[in-house]
Scaffold this active site. Sequence first.
Site, short mmCIF file in Angstrom:
data_model
loop_
_atom_site.label_atom_id
_atom_site.label_comp_id
_atom_site.label_asym_id
_atom_site.label_seq_id
_atom_site.Cartn_x
_atom_site.Cartn_y
_atom_site.Cartn_z
N ALA A 47 18.97 -6.43 11.97
CA ALA A 47 19.16 -7.82 12.58
C ALA A 47 17.67 -8.33 11.72
O ALA A 47 18.04 -9.40 11.27
CB ALA A 47 18.86 -8.06 14.09
N SER B 82 0.49 -1.53 -0.08
CA SER B 82 0.04 -0.68 -0.04
C SER B 82 0.44 1.26 -0.25
O SER B 82 0.38 2.10 -0.09
CB SER B 82 -0.99 0.07 1.15
N ARG B 83 2.31 1.22 0.43
CA ARG B 83 2.97 2.89 0.16
C ARG B 83 4.29 1.81 -0.16
O ARG B 83 5.14 0.94 -0.17
CB ARG B 83 2.74 2.43 2.31
N LYS C 168 16.44 -7.17 8.55
CA LYS C 168 17.14 -7.70 7.21
C LYS C 168 18.43 -8.49 7.04
O LYS C 168 18.42 -9.36 6.12
CB LYS C 168 17.49 -5.88 7.04
N TYR D 99 15.67 -3.57 13.30
CA TYR D 99 15.68 -3.70 11.69
C TYR D 99 16.77 -3.75 10.56
O TYR D 99 16.38 -4.71 9.87
CB TYR D 99 15.73 -1.75 11.81
#
Length: 175
Positions: free
Chosen positions: A152, A10-11, A154, A150
């Site tokens: 970790a 959606s974004r 990714k 974040y």
Amino acid sequence: MSSTLITGGSRGIGRALVEEFARAGHPVGFTFNQNHEAADDLVAILAEEGFAARAYACDVRDFEAVQALVGQVEQDLGSNQDADQQRGVRNDGAFFRMSAEAWKDVLDTNLTGVFHCCRAVGPGMIRRGGTVLNITSAAGIVGIPGQVNYCAAKAGVIGLTKARSQRSWRGWTSG
């Protein structure tokens, strides 16, 4: 034509993927978690241009919800040939001040959610020769101060994707 499923559509990057696949003529289903307005807006914009996409509310942290989603998309749009995953949430904070909840929320969404989606679409993709594309972030390689959860998550997606692509899909069944 087979369908494309895009998580977090959606974004941002996900929205751009939905637009490109729909405008290329692919039946597209995409997920959103909370932002109904953004999802409805994208569906309306594409419909005005003569293209179709369907939005599905789904919390990728819930394995059963993801399995149900995949079944619903296949029922509505046809078998998934491509699945593109790129959703991501952030809940930044200094490492020693980060709450366990902030850690868990980001890991559950950004890493466990990828596992749930790969596991749900994997068996059908193997049979059909489809493609799962996991889009991650340079943060998983270089790290960013204040984003330990974040980064970790990714990095975990990078590892999951590398391991998954190393023949680990062989021998999977639909069970």
